[in-house]
Motif scaffolding. Sequence first.
Motif, PDB file in Angstrom:
ATOM      1  N   UNK A  64      47.570  37.214  41.884  1.00 22.58           N
ATOM      2  CA  UNK A  64      48.379  36.011  41.702  1.00 22.58           C
ATOM      3  C   UNK A  64      47.538  34.952  40.995  1.00 22.58           C
ATOM      4  N   UNK A  65      48.090  34.376  39.944  1.00 18.52           N
ATOM      5  CA  UNK A  65      47.350  33.413  39.132  1.00 18.52           C
ATOM      6  C   UNK A  65      47.777  31.972  39.386  1.00 18.52           C
ATOM      7  N   UNK A  66      49.037  31.770  39.773  1.00 21.15           N
ATOM      8  CA  UNK A  66      49.548  30.415  39.970  1.00 21.15           C
ATOM      9  C   UNK A  66      50.251  30.313  41.327  1.00 21.15           C
ATOM     10  N   UNK A  67      50.119  29.151  41.937  1.00 29.03           N
ATOM     11  CA  UNK A  67      50.805  28.851  43.195  1.00 29.03           C
ATOM     12  C   UNK A  67      51.846  27.782  42.925  1.00 29.03           C
ATOM     13  N   UNK A  68      53.074  28.024  43.363  1.00 29.16           N
ATOM     14  CA  UNK A  68      54.143  27.043  43.185  1.00 29.16           C
ATOM     15  C   UNK A  68      54.110  26.020  44.313  1.00 29.16           C
ATOM     16  N   UNK A  69      54.154  24.753  43.961  1.00 31.02           N
ATOM     17  CA  UNK A  69      54.145  23.655  44.922  1.00 31.02           C
ATOM     18  C   UNK A  69      55.343  22.754  44.662  1.00 31.02           C
ATOM     19  N   UNK A  70      55.650  21.833  45.580  1.00 32.78           N
ATOM     20  CA  UNK A  70      56.832  20.977  45.380  1.00 32.78           C
ATOM     21  C   UNK A  70      56.829  20.212  44.060  1.00 32.78           C
ATOM     22  N   UNK A  71      55.668  19.820  43.595  1.00 34.68           N
ATOM     23  CA  UNK A  71      55.611  19.013  42.370  1.00 34.68           C
ATOM     24  C   UNK A  71      55.146  19.801  41.143  1.00 34.68           C
ATOM     25  N   UNK A  72      55.080  21.099  41.254  1.00 34.63           N
ATOM     26  CA  UNK A  72      54.661  21.874  40.094  1.00 34.63           C
ATOM     27  C   UNK A  72      53.888  23.113  40.477  1.00 34.63           C
ATOM     28  N   UNK A  73      52.932  23.486  39.634  1.00 34.03           N
ATOM     29  CA  UNK A  73      52.159  24.698  39.847  1.00 34.03           C
ATOM     30  C   UNK A  73      50.680  24.387  39.680  1.00 34.03           C
ATOM     31  N   UNK A  74      49.859  25.119  40.392  1.00 33.25           N
ATOM     32  CA  UNK A  74      48.411  24.995  40.229  1.00 33.25           C
ATOM     33  C   UNK A  74      47.801  26.395  40.240  1.00 33.25           C
ATOM     34  N   UNK A  75      46.678  26.573  39.564  1.00 33.28           N
ATOM     35  CA  UNK A  75      46.062  27.898  39.521  1.00 33.28           C
ATOM     36  C   UNK A  75      45.398  28.268  40.842  1.00 33.28           C
ATOM     37  N   UNK A  76      45.468  29.538  41.200  1.00 37.13           N
ATOM     38  CA  UNK A  76      44.720  30.083  42.325  1.00 37.13           C
ATOM     39  C   UNK A  76      43.247  30.211  41.919  1.00 37.13           C
ATOM     40  N   UNK A  77      42.352  30.579  42.833  1.00 39.40           N
ATOM     41  CA  UNK A  77      40.966  30.837  42.412  1.00 39.40           C
ATOM     42  C   UNK A  77      40.872  31.859  41.271  1.00 39.40           C
ATOM     43  N   UNK A  78      41.692  32.906  41.339  1.00 36.51           N
ATOM     44  CA  UNK A  78      41.712  33.872  40.232  1.00 36.51           C
ATOM     45  C   UNK A  78      42.219  33.215  38.954  1.00 36.51           C
ATOM     46  N   UNK A  79      43.225  32.340  39.100  1.00 34.74           N
ATOM     47  CA  UNK A  79      43.744  31.621  37.936  1.00 34.74           C
ATOM     48  C   UNK A  79      42.711  30.690  37.340  1.00 34.74           C
ATOM     49  N   UNK A  80      41.917  30.018  38.184  1.00 35.35           N
ATOM     50  CA  UNK A  80      40.846  29.151  37.682  1.00 35.35           C
ATOM     51  C   UNK A  80      39.832  29.966  36.883  1.00 35.35           C
ATOM     52  N   UNK A  81      39.504  31.147  37.385  1.00 33.32           N
ATOM     53  CA  UNK A  81      38.567  32.019  36.664  1.00 33.32           C
ATOM     54  C   UNK A  81      39.142  32.410  35.303  1.00 33.32           C
ATOM     55  N   UNK A  82      40.410  32.825  35.298  1.00 30.05           N
ATOM     56  CA  UNK A  82      41.040  33.207  34.034  1.00 30.05           C
ATOM     57  C   UNK A  82      41.123  32.016  33.093  1.00 30.05           C
ATOM     58  N   UNK A  83      41.433  30.821  33.609  1.00 24.48           N
ATOM     59  CA  UNK A  83      41.528  29.630  32.761  1.00 24.48           C
ATOM     60  C   UNK A  83      40.188  29.316  32.109  1.00 24.48           C
ATOM     61  N   UNK A  84      39.104  29.426  32.881  1.00 23.42           N
ATOM     62  CA  UNK A  84      37.761  29.174  32.337  1.00 23.42           C
ATOM     63  C   UNK A  84      37.486  30.091  31.158  1.00 23.42           C
ATOM     64  N   UNK A  85      37.723  31.389  31.344  1.00 21.38           N
ATOM     65  CA  UNK A  85      37.446  32.339  30.261  1.00 21.38           C
ATOM     66  C   UNK A  85      38.451  32.196  29.121  1.00 21.38           C
ATOM     67  N   UNK A  86      39.690  31.862  29.456  1.00 18.79           N
ATOM     68  CA  UNK A  86      40.712  31.683  28.420  1.00 18.79           C
ATOM     69  C   UNK A  86      40.332  30.552  27.477  1.00 18.79           C
ATOM     70  N   UNK A  87      39.880  29.429  28.030  1.00 17.69           N
ATOM     71  CA  UNK A  87      39.498  28.303  27.175  1.00 17.69           C
ATOM     72  C   UNK A  87      38.353  28.676  26.244  1.00 17.69           C
ATOM     73  N   UNK A  88      37.405  29.442  26.775  1.00 14.58           N
ATOM     74  CA  UNK A  88      36.300  29.880  25.914  1.00 14.58           C
ATOM     75  C   UNK A  88      36.795  30.822  24.831  1.00 14.58           C
ATOM     76  N   UNK A  89      37.703  31.738  25.180  1.00 17.88           N
ATOM     77  CA  UNK A  89      38.227  32.680  24.193  1.00 17.88           C
ATOM     78  C   UNK A  89      39.029  31.963  23.114  1.00 17.88           C
ATOM     79  N   UNK A  90      39.860  31.011  23.516  1.00 21.44           N
ATOM     80  CA  UNK A  90      40.662  30.275  22.535  1.00 21.44           C
ATOM     81  C   UNK A  90      39.777  29.445  21.616  1.00 21.44           C
ATOM     82  N   UNK A  91      38.728  28.827  22.189  1.00 30.12           N
ATOM     83  CA  UNK A  91      37.798  28.058  21.361  1.00 30.12           C
ATOM     84  C   UNK A  91      37.089  28.973  20.372  1.00 30.12           C
ATOM     85  N   UNK A  92      36.711  30.173  20.829  1.00 28.49           N
ATOM     86  CA  UNK A  92      36.059  31.133  19.930  1.00 28.49           C
ATOM     87  C   UNK A  92      37.001  31.582  18.823  1.00 28.49           C
TER      88      UNK A  92
END
Length: 311
Positions: A64-92
């Motif tokens: 699971x990458x995202x958790x649904x909350x009343x005001x939106x969504x936030x990344x899970x720990x796995x999602x935070x890891x993927x986001x970190x690497x995703x930003x580096x990949x997109x920048x590259x």
Amino acid sequence: MRGQAISGELPAAATLSRLDLKTLRLFAAICEEGTLNGAARRAAIAPSAVSKRLAELELTLGCTLMVREPRGMRPTPAGETLLHHTRRMLASAEQIALELAEHARGVRGFVRMLANLSAIVQFLPEDLQAFLAAQERIRVDLEERPSGGVVAGVEEGAADLGICAGGTDTRSLTAHRYRGDRLVLVMPADHPLAGRPALALSETLDYDHVGMHAASSIYAALRDEARRLGRPLRLRIHVPSFDAICRMAQAGMGLGTVPEGVYALLGPQMRLTAVPLTDPWAQRALTLVVRPGALPPAAALLLDHLRAAGP
């Protein structure tokens, strides 16, 4: 044993083959917008398509990458890891596009370089100007980082070469001497210490100081010497740059510590006085760092030029 190793690698290889930049860019948009609707507006697609892409991505990765909350969504720990690497990949990916566009215009090489502020202000403008005048078809991408960040960036492959303060732990990198500088105290002409020919830091600890940011090697040297002396460093303010130190010193906020070459550029026009520091650590070396092994041809040319440019 060989069969077990291969079987352990296949799922990772299969997962990697199913990731694409479009999906990763959409995942980053979900994290940054905090909602599927926001990500959909940014990508100009339907929210249902965003939801489907996210579900498929979670199925592919098996978590699971995202958790649904009343005001939106936030990344899970796995999602935070993927986001970190995703930003580096997109920048590259963006950097690849920029560099290939440069090659299409006739550029023959691209060098990524990290350097601390002392090198950028004092020496690199003239050294890089001379290099680029002789190598008109090479482009240099220069980024300022504190010395520790320079080492980390080169080690991680974010740059081909770097310049850091001489006392920095260069870890696995190969180090070459670049240049040297000397630290001086800057102050208004009417400061009580302005008439001294030279000063040890110990003689200044009864006065306020203006310091660089906490990651700066100059600030670390001042802090460590004060601790060694068992005295507090009366730091009145942290600032992000040498010109800010000079301006604060000009305004009477405290003594500023800058390289002598920086004072030569900025101090006289602000009517500041410079007094050399006599402490051994105030005589500094600047060091070129590269990863072990062969450099790309353009980076090797720049390394040779900078090593020859030093005294």
